[in-house]
Scaffold this active site. Structure first.
Site, mmCIF file in Angstrom:
data_model
loop_
_atom_site.group_PDB
_atom_site.id
_atom_site.type_symbol
_atom_site.label_atom_id
_atom_site.label_comp_id
_atom_site.label_asym_id
_atom_site.label_seq_id
_atom_site.Cartn_x
_atom_site.Cartn_y
_atom_site.Cartn_z
ATOM 1 C CG ASP A 1 4.682 -1.269 3.212
ATOM 2 O OD1 ASP A 1 3.470 -1.158 3.505
ATOM 3 O OD2 ASP A 1 5.223 -2.367 2.998
ATOM 4 C CG HIS A 2 -0.360 3.734 5.196
ATOM 5 N ND1 HIS A 2 -0.154 3.906 6.551
ATOM 6 C CD2 HIS A 2 -1.238 4.711 4.833
ATOM 7 C CE1 HIS A 2 -0.866 4.928 6.988
ATOM 8 N NE2 HIS A 2 -1.541 5.439 5.966
ATOM 9 N NE ARG A 3 2.502 -4.104 3.538
ATOM 10 C CZ ARG A 3 3.086 -5.103 2.883
ATOM 11 N NH1 ARG A 3 2.511 -6.301 2.843
ATOM 12 N NH2 ARG A 3 4.236 -4.926 2.258
ATOM 13 N N PRO B 1 0.840 -1.204 0.000
ATOM 14 C CG PRO B 1 0.018 -0.987 2.180
ATOM 15 C CD PRO B 1 0.796 -1.907 1.295
#
Length: 565
Positions: free
Chosen positions: A537-539, A359
Site C-alpha cells: 500500500d503506497h499510502r 494504491p
C-alpha cells in the site's frame, strides 16, 4: 376483602431460577393471569402470571432473587370470591364456578400442532423440527448441515445454515434431544414449515404452536418453559418496526440473557433492534422480525452499511464511469449461466473494494531456496512417522514474522479518515495464507505465528486447509490477520500481482520454484529459485522500504539460520 398469596407455579424440572424483571409494583391493580415477574433459567426465560386478581399489597422478591415452585412472589388484596380461588385455578373457573353435580365429560381432543410428538418408547417421544418464519421467501438454499443422525442437540443449537440472495442465517433447534433422521441435505431448498429433522426427546415434547392454539390450560401450564421468550399477547409486534439503527448506544439493550444468547447465535446486533415488549423489552419475535428484514434486504445493519460502497466516503469511490455494457450473449452462440458461489460473491466485493481503494505497487524478486528445500525434504523423512508434513509455506510464514519485526510498518493498518487518519502498528503476528477450495479462495489465519515452531504451524495449516475445503471455516478462523501469503505452489507461473487483503498493508505472492542456472563467480550452478511478488500500500510504504523487505525476506529463505539472529 382478603389477602391472597401468589406463588410460583409448576415451572418444570428447574429450580432456583433468577428473577430478571419485576413487571408490577405495590399499589398496582392486576388481573387474573397478568404477568407479574420474568424469570430466567439457563435454557429460557418465562413470565409468571398472577393466580388471582386484586391490588398488590406487598412484593416478596427482588431483582436477582432465586425462586422455585412454591416460592412466594407477592401478596394481593382481593375480594372474597377471588380469594377463595385455588392458586392454580383457570380464568374460566374464576368466572363461572362449577355446578354442584357436573356430569362426567369426555376429555377434550388435543389440538393438532406442527410439531406434535409421537410416542416411541417409555418416557421418550419423537418431534419434528421445522423451519421457523424467516420472511417472505418461497425457498432458500441449505448451504451447511451442522449435525448428523445420532447427534445430541440442545434447544437453540444451530442445525443448518440457509442463504437467500441477500444474507445467510443459521436455523436453531426448537427442542433438545437426539437426532433420529435428517430430512434435508446440502443444496436442498427449504421454506417456512419445511421439516429439517426428527428428534427423539425425553417425555412429551412441548408443541411449537402458540399457546392460543392449545385447549384451555391452568395458569401454571400456560407459563411452562416450553413457551419461553414468547412475546406477550398484548404486544402489537407486527406494528412495531424491527430495525432501529438510531437507538441510543449508551446503555445495554433491554433483553433477557436468553434473548441475548439467541441474538449472538444469529448475529443480530441487539442495539439496532426495537423491542415490542413491556418497557421496550426485546422479545423473540423482535429478533425474528429483524432477521426477516435483513434476509429480505429491507434493512441493513450498521456493519453492512459501513462495509458497503462507503468507499466514496474514504476517497475510494469512482464516479463518472460509463455503465456496464449490456450484451445479448445468446445472439452470438449457445451459453450457460451459472450462479457464483457464496465465497466468490463475498470475496469478489472485498477484492473489488481493495483494488479500487488501495494504491497497489508490486515488487518482484527471487529467493534461492536450494538449501532450505533440501532441509525440508530431510526433515520430512526424519519425521515421517509423526504424520506431519512440513511445507515450504510454513518456512515462509516464519520468515514473514521475522521480516515484519524488522520492518514494523508492514505490520500495520490505516485507521480513520482524512486529517484524523492514523497508522495502527501491531505488536502481534498473525499470518494469513490463501487456500484454494472448490468454491473459491479463502484466507485462514495462523494466530501468534511468532510463538509457534515450524511443526506446529504446519499442523495448524493442515487443519485450517481441511476446514476450508469442507466449508467449515468460521469468521474467527479468517480474522485478525497482519500479513498474508498467496502461494500458487505447484500450479506454475512466474510472477503476479496479489491484491492486498484489507485492512492489511502488504501481501506476498509466490509462484512455482524452478531450477535455474546461477553464476557463482566461476561457473553457472543449478539452483532452486522461488519467484516472489510483494504488493504493498503506497499510502503507508514507499518503494525503498518495499525493496528492502523483499530482499530481506529472500535472504531468510536462502539461509534460514538468519532467523535466529
Amino acid at each position: 376483602m382478603a389477602l391472597v398469596e401468589v406463588k410460583v407455579p409448576d415451572i418444570g424440572d428447574v429450580s432456583d431460577v433468577a428473577v430478571i424483571e419485576l413487571m408490577v409494583k405495590v399499589g398496582d391493580t392486576v388481573k387474573l393471569e397478568q404477568s407479574l415477574v420474568t424469570v430466567e433459567s439457563d435454557k429460557a426465560s418465562m413470565e409468571i402470571p398472577s393466580s388471582a386478581a386484586g391490588v398488590v399489597k406487598e412484593i416478596k422478591i427482588a431483582l436477582g432473587d432465586k425462586v422455585s415452585e412454591g416460592s412466594l412472589l407477592l401478596v394481593l388484596e382481593a375480594d372474597a370470591a377471588t380469594a377463595a380461588v385455588p392458586t392454580f385455578a383457570t380464568a374460566a373457573e374464576v368466572a363461572a364456578p362449577p355446578p354442584a353435580a357436573p356430569p362426567p365429560a369426555a376429555p377434550p381432543p388435543a389440538a393438532p400442532t406442527a410439531a406434535a410428538p409421537s410416542q416411541t418408547s417409555a418416557g421418550m417421544s419423537s418431534v419434528e423440527v421445522s423451519v421457523p418464519d424467516i420472511g417472505d421467501f418461497d425457498e432458500v438454499a441449505v448451504i451447511e448441515v451442522m449435525v448428523k443422525v445420532g447427534d445430541t442437540v440442545k434447544v437453540e443449537q444451530s442445525l443448518i445454515t440457509v442463504e437467500s440472495d441477500k444474507a445467510s442465517m443459521e436455523i436453531p433447534s426448537s427442542h433438545a434431544g437426539v437426532i433420529k433422521s435428517l430430512t434435508v441435505k446440502l443444496g436442498d431448498k427449504v421454506a417456512k414449515g419445511s421439516v429439517l429433522a426428527v428428534l427423539e426427546v425425553q417425555g412429551a415434547a412441548a408443541p411449537a404452536t402458540p399457546a392460543a392454539a392449545a385447549p384451555a390450560q391452568p395458569a401454571a401450564v400456560a407459563a411452562a418453559p416450553a413457551a419461553a421468550v414468547a412475546a406477550p399477547a398484548s404486544a402489537p409486534v407486527a406494528a412495531v418496526p424491527a430495525h432501529d439503527p438510531t437507538a441510543s448506544k449508551g446503555a445495554l439493550p433491554h433483553a433477557s440473557p436468553s434473548i441475548r444468547k439467541l441474538a449472538r447465535e444469529l448475529g443480530v446486533p441487539l442495539a439496532e433492534v426495537k423491542g415490542s415488549g413491556p418497557k421496550g423489552r426485546i422479545v423473540e419475535s423482535d429478533i425474528q422480525g429483524f432477521v426477516k428484514s435483513v434476509m429480505s434486504g429491507a434493512v441493513q445493519t450498521a456493519a453492512q452499511k459501513a462495509a458497503a460502497p462507503a468507499a466514496s466516503a474514504s476517497g475510494g469511490g469512482i464516479s463518472g464511469l460509463l455503465p456496464w455494457p449490456k450484451v445479448d450473449f445468446e445472439k452470438f452462440g449457445p451459453i450457460e449461466r451459472k450462479e457464483l458461489s457464496r465465497i466468490k460473491k463475498i470475496s469478489g466485493a472485498n477484492l473489488h473494494r481493495n483494488w479500487v481503494v488501495i494504491p497497489h505497487v508490486t515488487n518482484h524478486d527471487d529467493a534461492d531456496i536450494t538449501e532450505l528445500e533440501a532441509f525440508r525434504v530431510q526433515t520430512n523423512k526424519e519425521n515421517e512417522k509423526a504424520g506431519i508434513k512440513v511445507t515450504m509455506l510454513a518456512f515462509m510464514i516464519k520468515a514473514a514474522v521475522a521480516a515484519l519485526k524488522k520492518f514494523p510498518e508492514f505490520n500495520s493498518s490505516l485507521e480513520g479518515e482524512g486529517d484524523a487518519q492514523k497508522l495502527v502498528l501491531k505488536s502481534y503476528y498473525n499470518i494469513g495464507f490463501a487456500a484454494d477450495t472448490p468454491n473459491g479462495l479463502v484466507v485462514p489465519v495462523i494466530k501468534n505465528a511468532d510463538q509457534k515452531g515450524i511443526f506446529q504451524i504446519s499442523q495448524e495449516m493442515g487443519d485450517l486447509a481441511k476446514k476450508a475445503r469442507d466449508g467449515k471455516l468460521g469468521p474467527a478462523d479468517m480474522s485478525g490477520g497482519c500479513f498474508s501469503i498467496s502461494s500458487l505452489g505447484g500450479i506454475g507461473g512466474k510472477y503476479f500481482t496479489p491484491i492486498i487483503n484489507a485492512p492489511e498493508v502488504a501481501i506476498m505472492g509466490v509462484c512455482k520454484s524452478s531450477i535455474e542456472p546461477v553464476w557463482d563467480g566461476k561457473a553457472f550452478q543449478p539452483r532452486l529459485i522461488l519467484p516472489l511478488s510483494l504488493s504493498w500500500d503506497h499510502r503507508v510504504i514507499d518503494g525503498a522500504a518495499a525493496a528492502r523487505f523483499n530482499v530481506y525476506f529472500a535472504s531468510l529463505l536462502a539461509d534460514f539460520r538468519r532467523i535466529a539472529l
